[in-house]
Design a protein around this motif. Structure first.
Motif, PDB file in Angstrom:
ATOM      1  N   VAL B  83       0.704  -1.425   0.006  1.00 24.40           N
ATOM      2  CA  VAL B  83      -0.218   0.041   0.125  1.00 24.40           C
ATOM      3  C   VAL B  83       0.982   1.254  -0.042  1.00 24.40           C
ATOM      4  O   VAL B  83       1.688   1.552   0.830  1.00 24.40           O
ATOM      5  N   LEU B  84       0.725   2.172  -0.936  1.00 24.61           N
ATOM      6  CA  LEU B  84       1.249   3.482  -1.059  1.00 24.61           C
ATOM      7  C   LEU B  84       0.724   4.301  -0.082  1.00 24.61           C
ATOM      8  O   LEU B  84      -0.415   5.024  -0.392  1.00 24.61           O
ATOM      9  N   ASN B  85       1.110   4.712   0.945  1.00 21.00           N
ATOM     10  CA  ASN B  85       0.482   5.581   1.796  1.00 21.00           C
ATOM     11  C   ASN B  85       1.105   6.871   1.866  1.00 21.00           C
ATOM     12  O   ASN B  85       2.546   6.922   1.889  1.00 21.00           O
ATOM     13  N   LEU B  86       0.465   7.842   1.550  1.00 21.12           N
ATOM     14  CA  LEU B  86       0.757   9.349   1.229  1.00 21.12           C
ATOM     15  C   LEU B  86       0.776  10.026   2.536  1.00 21.12           C
ATOM     16  O   LEU B  86      -0.294   9.989   3.265  1.00 21.12           O
ATOM     17  N   VAL B  87       1.821  10.409   2.963  1.00 19.74           N
ATOM     18  CA  VAL B  87       1.723  11.311   4.322  1.00 19.74           C
ATOM     19  C   VAL B  87       2.135  12.607   4.010  1.00 19.74           C
ATOM     20  O   VAL B  87       3.042  13.189   3.711  1.00 19.74           O
ATOM     21  N   SER B  88       1.030  13.607   4.474  1.00 20.81           N
ATOM     22  CA  SER B  88       1.374  15.094   4.529  1.00 20.81           C
ATOM     23  C   SER B  88       0.983  15.431   6.004  1.00 20.81           C
ATOM     24  O   SER B  88       0.944  16.583   5.940  1.00 20.81           O
ATOM     25  N   GLY B  89       0.535  14.569   6.820  1.00 19.27           N
ATOM     26  CA  GLY B  89       0.004  15.085   8.072  1.00 19.27           C
ATOM     27  C   GLY B  89      -0.093  13.996   9.157  1.00 19.27           C
ATOM     28  O   GLY B  89       0.077  12.700   8.709  1.00 19.27           O
ATOM     29  N   ALA B 110       6.185  10.525   2.012  1.00 19.32           N
ATOM     30  CA  ALA B 110       5.899  11.625   3.002  1.00 19.32           C
ATOM     31  C   ALA B 110       6.619  13.051   2.483  1.00 19.32           C
ATOM     32  O   ALA B 110       7.694  13.068   2.007  1.00 19.32           O
ATOM     33  N   VAL B 111       5.979  13.972   3.158  1.00 18.47           N
ATOM     34  CA  VAL B 111       6.364  15.380   2.895  1.00 18.47           C
ATOM     35  C   VAL B 111       6.126  16.046   4.403  1.00 18.47           C
ATOM     36  O   VAL B 111       5.547  15.628   5.150  1.00 18.47           O
ATOM     37  N   PRO B 112       6.941  17.283   4.503  1.00 24.33           N
ATOM     38  CA  PRO B 112       6.813  17.943   5.680  1.00 24.33           C
ATOM     39  C   PRO B 112       5.029  18.226   5.973  1.00 24.33           C
ATOM     40  O   PRO B 112       4.491  18.269   5.160  1.00 24.33           O
ATOM     41  N   ASP B 120       3.662  13.933  -9.059  1.00 26.65           N
ATOM     42  CA  ASP B 120       4.596  13.451  -9.868  1.00 26.65           C
ATOM     43  C   ASP B 120       5.286  12.369  -8.914  1.00 26.65           C
ATOM     44  O   ASP B 120       6.027  11.480  -9.302  1.00 26.65           O
ATOM     45  N   ASP B 121       5.489  12.726  -7.725  1.00 27.49           N
ATOM     46  CA  ASP B 121       6.112  11.740  -6.844  1.00 27.49           C
ATOM     47  C   ASP B 121       5.302  10.320  -6.875  1.00 27.49           C
ATOM     48  O   ASP B 121       5.970   9.471  -6.694  1.00 27.49           O
ATOM     49  N   VAL B 122       4.230  10.535  -6.707  1.00 33.48           N
ATOM     50  CA  VAL B 122       3.161   9.475  -6.689  1.00 33.48           C
ATOM     51  C   VAL B 122       3.447   8.612  -8.116  1.00 33.48           C
ATOM     52  O   VAL B 122       3.456   7.359  -8.039  1.00 33.48           O
TER      53      VAL B 122
END
Lengths: 404, 404, 404, 404
Positions: B83-89, B110-112, B120-122
């Motif tokens: 699972v690609l989990n996108l983390v921005s918070g 993850a990003v800050p 694009d990263d996705v």
């Protein structure tokens, strides 16, 4: 297409009520002779005495406050009685019609509608005309946004054994009041103004002198009428009966607002209104607008009357606030229509910095919308600057009562 | 001594609801198999589809939105799934726990926490790791006051046949959403955020691909559990039965808020949130405060996150607003505690200039109270300046619905 | 054309609630971390302990009671654990699915669905199989209208150091309960049955032994899930935090019904249910109908299950009551569908002679409508005959609470 | 110790209202000159015309129905006018006081208080005394539980050009009414009786002849008074202004009950009252009690008056029902006190078989409690036997309106 309802009803009354009031108003309907309702009405009457800060009898007549005012005239005035009617606004002027309708003779003491009565003038007239038996005065002139020095006027009247009829419809809760100490014989208030309740009742405190005067009315005491205050004495006060079906849910709402006021304490309750009114005036002045009252000292707590700026119309200002932002304020009333508009800040739901800020901000935004030069934020800022000692936590220390 | 209730709950949710919602929530309790309730639930489901702007099936799970999020993980993920989990918070990070709990393997991007995911990263990661089967993303990161480009992300995922799980708990109603068009397979929202409802339900839209994935879960589909989304397919969707007793009054409240949103129209509904959020940011900046999000373009509609000014504490600002002025706002949450505070403007009752003005004014007054240099009125004024095309009358042209 | 709503919801739950409950449920929505809500939740938890008559910890899970039941299984059972599952009806049988889902091994003790468990059988099995670690039992089998001797069963389980899981969803308030004294480790109730509240919460009392067992679950304690009871220990009980957003208005409603029960006193509260159930059975028998439970001693307080008369169908009886007279009752559930129908008498709004008379009368009228031989009035009369010592005035001596 | 509130208020009015009415009454308070309120009031007035089944003007006076009755007398009667006052009960007799108070001369036609007026007697008197200008009659004599043949009386009055004043306070909704067709000039109703609303308003339909008579009143038309009906013509009807603040929430409740009545249709609405009244009488007779009205044909739909059984007192019966079972019924009123008691069945919430069964059952149980010989169930059974064609589904085919 139906008109959308407003977001905030910030008019000159009836005003929006607290969530708690709406909820407690919604109790199931009791039969008025159910023992639970008798107790409820009795308890409510006791709370009303506390809110009036009086030991006088109180009567809750089952119609909007104008019923209480007409009832006072109808119950007290005998044909030929001389009544000193103090006029500092539309409502004061109108009372003359009741005096005439019930056979009284009016002696008028009038000042411009942006002014207040001078007690010295009252003393002078009562001295000159010793046959004056009654005096009528408006405590808080909602249409003008002014208040009269009822304390001084009442005490003077007492010196001359004159029975006073006080219209404190929008005064009770917003201005201090003390029937015994101030010599107020019949004081008529409404729940839908500073108390923040729903309209439909007249709240009346009555001195023993006033009861006596009603009994002595000529040709006979007024009984057997919707206008009779004496009917409430012989039924409710003396026998815990009702002259007719009381407005059950209005009584529920009244009990609720009385409790809310007393939980805060009447002193704090009044001071909150005064503080918000003061802040509102500061905001109005900071926007370059003029207050309608001649002096800030006579400005009322219930509404702030603002002189209509030259070249603007009621529709321009009020319709913009109402249509674009959902904020309902009041126009000038009667003779004052077109000369002023009124910002309301009555009742526990509205006499608060949050609502004041919302109101002033929408006034600013609306003025800008219609092309008036206005520094956005200036009114709110000036109002905020005066509110240095607000403290909800302290005011509600006894109970967090408006929503719970 | 009990704590007084606040005047305004302007927190990060649950938020205050309209008078109409409270009233319609209070309908008498129906038996869930009463034909009138079956119809009511069916009608509500149909309204929810309109609010989601989807023809996908919708499921109303009977627990707060976190139930829907966990249910999505539990129902979709088989042991070993990537699972690609996108983390921005905070909320994005937390989702990893659900992935792990149900046997998935997390690939983190993850990003800050003051930034948003770059699509694009996705694309890059999905290209590099073709065995990724699922993607999870938070649409509106309430703790950070930011939002992610879900439209672009969803479309990319579809290119790679990746099933998307979207946390739009505070997104639906505040940001645009279009499940089919954006390639969102499972989107989980909550009624208590921008829709302005009461908490207690998970609102889920589910694509045919997602249903298929649930059926193919290993070792077997998740059924017979409070966490099962499939249970709702076999009972409600297929047979108009319920897997267990639904929360009757929560459904009443949901129907009410869905109607209110649709009466305004989803486009206007979202734009109102965006306009108020923009005004709020202008106000915050005018007070010399810093926004937490790195750029305004990624700021959320639901709350405005404000960087904690140096030398100040959460308690100083928030307690003053709450205690002195009765305005409840939210602190930083989780890892963000102490780093920011949040001004809420969610839901039809609060995404409005009046409430924003009240909130900013009380922030100004509170900052002054605790000794911060602040030009009173500046924040409100800057906010008002952005609100040049507000128009309640136009927005409610179809029905004056929030109070009536 | 929409189906008209019923006059009376006299089903097997959720049931109609009192006017006071609806009103108090409608308080404005607080942010869950508002100090006023923290206090409210804490006070509610304390009231719940009193209603459970326990000093054990109580947890209010934020989903309908089935959540609490699944959570008990999920939180307690480790793979391979042996669970004695007592089955006297549909709900008892269903619990086996939870046992299996969480890896337990079920030892079943079953009786026909119109019977109750014999404690001696429990003792026998526990003696024979000392590796049984858990016992699950339904206190009040709503589908069968029967109750099990939980007091005796719990005490026996304690002798064998067996952890008990008790489904008292429709038991609490209708039957007596005493967790410590009776040896009940985890007892799960619902507000929407005999307490007369709204559905959406699980009310759970938890013994120290149960907490210990949850901590010792293999391979690890269940945490970080909507199903985790331990999450509530580490957040709410230990730190006054919440694992996720609680259902604010459901909590308002819960507090209200707990207060109403406690104002009457739990003893009176339960006895009222028992008295009305007894009267209902007398009415049913007088109409020549058969009770479903094998013996009156095992009949439940929450509903009276009536054997479907030969030749009649559910639709004939229930649809007539619902359509012609607006009275909603419940059919047989699950395996019992078509075999019985159920008359509900749960909650302070319905466990009352007035409502019972209305229900029985409409049953009589409906039976006559569909051509059954019935002596109109016979059921009501027989029921009334048993109600010789009813006394609202005594029961509400402390407060007239249901409407006020 | 406060008195507990009753379970059911089945008195002679005010009666309990539907859940929907309570809810819709609780809308936020509008300023009376808000455009949304003007529309609301206008819509409500239109609904009231439909409920009155008239094209005459309707006026909603802001006080309980006695205000409308006194206002009719005050607005119509000039000193010296001869008024034929029809007396068949307490309320008819009382109207004489209003006639006298406003200078009229009463010609009385009286019958015993368990009888109804014979139209032939009216014709005879009007023929004999052609100077009679007005006729006053009570449509439904709530204290006696009887009704008068207003249709015939009104038509006869029209033949003689006599202006009729009809007290249909408890008639509207329970009996048929047709102002134009029946020749009723001023008809005064109350919302708190058969319409099932809250007390506090007078609902008045006014013919052109009546308006003319008010304009011709001597020495001058009544204006500028709470008692003036003409004030409502010159303000509301002609200019969409108000003579004073209307009772906002009472108007909300009124609109709700008017909608509820019209959704059922007035014909069905009235027939339901009649059917329940008939059933109630059958129940009373089956218990060996005597009806107060001399004949069933003249029995009212609103209440069933029952002759006090020899040897029993009001307190014995009514206090038992109220204290033990929470059912409030009404005593005899005025001169009839002690001679009868009254079972209420007014309004959409109460004119229903369920409530009737509950009421009769509690009467039976109470009679037994105080030692009266009574066959329990006999009254309910006899009542049920008459209700062979009840059909909620048909009656609510247009909308399931009372709870939703």
């Amino acid at each position: 297409m139906p008109t959308p309802w407003p977001r905030f009803n910030l008019a000159a009354g009836p005003v929006e009520v607290t969530e708690r009031t709406l909820r407690e108003q919604g109790r199931p309907i009791l039969y008025h002779y159910d023992p639970a309702f008798i107790e409820f009405f009795e308890r409510t009457s006791g709370l009303l005495q506390q809110v009036f800060r009086t030991n006088y009898d109180v009567v809750i007549m089952q119609g909007e406050a104008i019923l209480g005012l007409e009832a006072a005239a109808a119950s007290l005035i005998s044909p030929g009685d001389k009544v000193l009617n103090l006029v500092s606004g539309v409502f004061g002027k109108w009372f003359q019609d009741f005096i005439s309708a019930y056979g009284g003779e009016t002696v008028e003491l009038a000042v411009p509608y942006n002014e207040a009565i001078d007690p010295d003038d009252v003393r002078r007239i009562l001295s000159q005309q010793p046959d004056i038996g009654f005096l009528s005065v408006v405590h808080s002139e909602t249409p003008s946004g002014t208040h009269n020095p009822v304390r001084e006027i009442g005490r003077i009247a007492k010196e001359f054994d004159v029975i006073t009829m006080v219209d404190t419809v929008s005064g009770l809760g917003g201005e201090f009041l003390s029937p015994e100490d101030w010599g107020l014989d019949v004081a008529v208030a409404g729940p839908q103004k500073c108390l923040g309740g729903v309209p439909g009742l007249s709240l009346i405190s009555i001195s023993p002198d006033a009861w006596r005067a009603m009994e002595q009315r000529k040709p006979k005491p007024l009984r057997g009428s919707f206008l009779s205050i004496l009917d409430w004495k012989s039924t409710w006060l003396d026998a815990k009966r009702f002259p007719y079906t009381p407005s059950i849910s209005d009584i529920y709402a009244l009990e609720s607002v009385l409790n809310q006021a007393l939980e805060m304490g009447m002193e704090r309750f009044v001071k909150r209104h005064q503080a918000v009114a003061r802040a509102c005036r500061a905001g109005v002045l900071a926007l370059g607008l003029d207050l309608w009252p001649a002096r800030e000292e006579i400005a009322a707590s219930c509404v702030t009357a603002v002189t209509m700026p030259p070249g603007l119309t009621d529709a321009a200002i009020r319709d913009t606030m109402r249509n674009r932002y959902g904020v309902m304020i009041s126009p000038g009333y009667g003779d004052l229509n077109g000369k002023l508009f009124r910002l309301g800040h009555m009742g526990p739901a509205q006499a608060h910095p949050t609502i004041l800020a919302a109101q002033l901000a929408m006034l600013e935004r609306s003025l800008a919308d219609i092309g008036q030069p206005v520094e956005l934020g200036a009114g709110v800022g000036a109002a905020l600057a005066t509110l240095t000692d607000w403290d909800d936590a302290a005011d509600f220390a006894r109970r967090g009562s408006l929503k719970e």
